[in-house]
Design a protein around this motif. Structure first.
Motif, mmCIF file in Angstrom:
data_model
loop_
_atom_site.group_PDB
_atom_site.id
_atom_site.type_symbol
_atom_site.label_atom_id
_atom_site.label_comp_id
_atom_site.label_asym_id
_atom_site.label_seq_id
_atom_site.Cartn_x
_atom_site.Cartn_y
_atom_site.Cartn_z
ATOM 1 N N GLU A 115 -3.958 0.748 5.507
ATOM 2 C CA GLU A 115 -4.728 1.028 6.730
ATOM 3 C C GLU A 115 -6.127 0.440 6.624
ATOM 4 O O GLU A 115 -6.736 0.079 7.619
ATOM 5 C CB GLU A 115 -4.864 2.543 6.929
ATOM 6 C CG GLU A 115 -3.608 3.246 7.380
ATOM 7 C CD GLU A 115 -3.821 4.762 7.428
ATOM 8 O OE1 GLU A 115 -4.518 5.291 6.533
ATOM 9 O OE2 GLU A 115 -3.316 5.386 8.374
ATOM 10 N N ARG A 116 -6.642 0.331 5.396
ATOM 11 C CA ARG A 116 -8.016 -0.140 5.196
ATOM 12 C C ARG A 116 -8.075 -1.597 4.775
ATOM 13 O O ARG A 116 -9.100 -2.081 4.327
ATOM 14 C CB ARG A 116 -8.721 0.759 4.180
ATOM 15 C CG ARG A 116 -8.991 2.156 4.723
ATOM 16 C CD ARG A 116 -9.256 3.145 3.611
ATOM 17 N NE ARG A 116 -9.630 4.470 4.141
ATOM 18 C CZ ARG A 116 -8.764 5.367 4.593
ATOM 19 N NH1 ARG A 116 -7.466 5.071 4.601
ATOM 20 N NH2 ARG A 116 -9.161 6.543 5.045
ATOM 21 N N ALA A 160 -0.492 3.861 1.397
ATOM 22 C CA ALA A 160 -0.534 3.797 2.867
ATOM 23 C C ALA A 160 -1.976 3.700 3.350
ATOM 24 O O ALA A 160 -2.306 2.876 4.213
ATOM 25 C CB ALA A 160 0.150 5.028 3.456
ATOM 26 N N MET A 161 -2.864 4.495 2.750
ATOM 27 C CA MET A 161 -4.277 4.474 3.163
ATOM 28 C C MET A 161 -4.932 3.139 2.823
ATOM 29 O O MET A 161 -5.767 2.640 3.575
ATOM 30 C CB MET A 161 -5.030 5.637 2.501
ATOM 31 C CG MET A 161 -4.647 6.985 3.095
ATOM 32 S SD MET A 161 -5.645 8.330 2.433
ATOM 33 C CE MET A 161 -4.711 8.733 0.991
ATOM 34 N N ALA A 184 2.947 2.250 7.267
ATOM 35 C CA ALA A 184 1.491 2.121 7.517
ATOM 36 C C ALA A 184 1.209 0.824 8.274
ATOM 37 O O ALA A 184 0.409 0.800 9.210
ATOM 38 C CB ALA A 184 0.740 2.139 6.187
ATOM 39 N N TRP A 185 1.918 -0.250 7.882
ATOM 40 C CA TRP A 185 1.693 -1.524 8.546
ATOM 41 C C TRP A 185 2.161 -1.493 9.999
ATOM 42 O O TRP A 185 1.489 -2.027 10.890
ATOM 43 C CB TRP A 185 2.397 -2.652 7.773
ATOM 44 C CG TRP A 185 2.133 -4.025 8.283
ATOM 45 C CD1 TRP A 185 3.055 -4.902 8.776
ATOM 46 C CD2 TRP A 185 0.865 -4.684 8.364
ATOM 47 N NE1 TRP A 185 2.443 -6.073 9.167
ATOM 48 C CE2 TRP A 185 1.103 -5.977 8.923
ATOM 49 C CE3 TRP A 185 -0.446 -4.325 8.035
ATOM 50 C CZ2 TRP A 185 0.069 -6.883 9.153
ATOM 51 C CZ3 TRP A 185 -1.475 -5.237 8.266
ATOM 52 C CH2 TRP A 185 -1.219 -6.497 8.806
ATOM 53 N N GLN A 232 -12.696 -1.030 3.723
ATOM 54 C CA GLN A 232 -12.738 -1.949 4.876
ATOM 55 C C GLN A 232 -13.906 -2.919 4.701
ATOM 56 O O GLN A 232 -13.825 -4.075 5.116
ATOM 57 C CB GLN A 232 -12.953 -1.127 6.166
ATOM 58 C CG GLN A 232 -12.444 -1.793 7.421
ATOM 59 C CD GLN A 232 -11.042 -1.335 7.802
ATOM 60 O OE1 GLN A 232 -10.680 -0.207 7.551
ATOM 61 N NE2 GLN A 232 -10.285 -2.227 8.385
ATOM 62 N N VAL A 284 2.138 0.974 12.006
ATOM 63 C CA VAL A 284 1.114 1.686 12.796
ATOM 64 C C VAL A 284 -0.106 0.798 12.998
ATOM 65 O O VAL A 284 -0.652 0.689 14.097
ATOM 66 C CB VAL A 284 0.715 3.006 12.105
ATOM 67 C CG1 VAL A 284 -0.480 3.646 12.801
ATOM 68 C CG2 VAL A 284 1.894 3.967 12.062
ATOM 69 N N CYS A 285 -0.494 0.068 11.926
ATOM 70 C CA CYS A 285 -1.662 -0.836 12.042
ATOM 71 C C CYS A 285 -1.402 -1.924 13.084
ATOM 72 O O CYS A 285 -2.304 -2.357 13.787
ATOM 73 C CB CYS A 285 -1.929 -1.530 10.701
ATOM 74 S SG CYS A 285 -2.590 -0.467 9.457
ATOM 75 N N GLN A 286 -0.149 -2.359 13.175
ATOM 76 C CA GLN A 286 0.171 -3.476 14.061
ATOM 77 C C GLN A 286 0.406 -3.026 15.503
ATOM 78 O O GLN A 286 0.473 -3.852 16.406
ATOM 79 C CB GLN A 286 1.419 -4.206 13.565
ATOM 80 C CG GLN A 286 1.180 -5.007 12.295
ATOM 81 C CD GLN A 286 0.049 -6.015 12.473
ATOM 82 O OE1 GLN A 286 -1.119 -5.720 12.211
ATOM 83 N NE2 GLN A 286 0.390 -7.189 12.949
#
Ligand SMILES: Cn1c(SCC(=O)Nc2ccccc2)nc2c(=O)[nH]c(N)nc21
Length: 285
Positions: A251-252, A247-248, A272-273, A208, A275-277
């Motif tokens: 997320e980062r 996926a991780m 993953a995207w 990140q 969930v991020c959105q």
């Protein structure tokens, strides 16, 4: 980071994470007698990756495996030029060229390549000028040492994520000073290039921090030894571990994921995207 990247005649939408499919160019496969068979196989492989959702096809002529024999720039060009030309002409693909050579950058950008993927971050003689002239986006990757020795005893005097950030900051500054505008740059922590398992895990966990450069992040962990070291799996059984890592990475903050297995990765990063959105839709308007 920019929402879209001009890659030659292609516009790459980076408002969501994209898959870069790895096209293996077996050494000398296109310059010897078996010219057409190998080229046709490569085209079919690329076509399948595009159908499976790859936004980019990554083509490399110089093996970067530890201890790999070095090839001349001309030999590297002889390997990649035919496939770059065919991918552009037959599939209109967005092709990234995995090279550190100024000659290969110049020639393949003329053949319609859309992105320069340099594991040596334009450090080679003439590479920076060739990249500037190409007008193409460039991925700057961190690595410590040379392929032959980098994995013998990787060590950093500061936390690895700080060393990577400092190196990339310096390369960005050099590029900007040479007239390669910042908007054309992508950054990559270089998993497996002069890093122990601990370094690789720490780099992913703290990736990140690299988003502060406000440039798209590209990562490549597919089938790499970090998966084998954790799961004790041979290279041909590292897909599941790689999907978790992809996926991780999303997320980062990673926006381009360089992999062998496109369809599976597209689904993993799609989830993953999502969930991020979640919860951001109200931000949209
Ligand atoms: C060209 N290239 C490579 S080659 C190493 C590799 O795939 N080894 C490998 C391949 C298959 C199995 C095990 C290891 N890795 C990266 C990367 O991480 N980022 C960017 N930008 N380019 C890259």
């Amino acid at each position: 980071s920019p929402q879209a990247l001009r890659c030659g005649r292609h516009q790459l939408d980076l408002s969501y994470p994209r898959v870069m499919g790895i096209l293996n160019v077996t050494p000398d496969s296109f310059s010897d007698g078996g010219h057409h068979v190998a080229l046709d196989d490569a085209l079919r492989h690329a076509e399948r990756m595009l159908a499976e959702g790859a936004a980019i096809i990554d083509v490399g002529g110089e093996s970067t495996r530890p201890g790999a024999a070095s090839v001349t720039a001309q030999e590297e060009l002889d390997r990649v030029a035919p496939i770059v030309e065919a991918l552009v002409r037959e599939l209109d693909a967005l092709v990234s060229v995995d090279t550190s050579s100024a000659l290969v950058m110049r020639e393949t950008s003329q053949l319609g390549a859309g992105l320069i993927n340099d594991v040596r971050a334009l450090e080679r003689e003439g590479a920076l000028e060739a990249a500037v002239t190409s007008g193409l986006p460039v991925c700057l990757m961190h690595r410590q040492g040379e392929p032959g020795t980098m994995q013998q005893a990787p060590s950093y005097s500061v936390p690895v994520e700080e060393a990577v950030a400092a190196y990339l900051a310096e390369r960005i500054a050099v590029c900007e000073a040479a007239g390669l505008e910042r908007e054309r740059l992508l950054l990559d922590p270089g998993f497996g290039f002069g890093k122990t398992l601990a370094h690789n895990l720490r780099l992913l966990n703290r990736m990140q921090h690299l988003t502060t450069f406000a440039l798209p992040l590209l990562v490549g962990m597919s089938r790499k030894s970090m998966i084998g070291q954790v799961l004790d799996r041979p290279v041909e059984e590292r897909l599941h571990g790689g999907l978790a890592l992809s996926a991780m990475a999303v997320e980062r903050g990673a926006k381009i994921i360089r992999v062998h297995d496109v369809a599976a990765t597209a689904d993993a990063i799609g989830m993953a995207w999502a969930v991020c959105q979640e919860g951001r839709e109200h931000e949209a308007h």
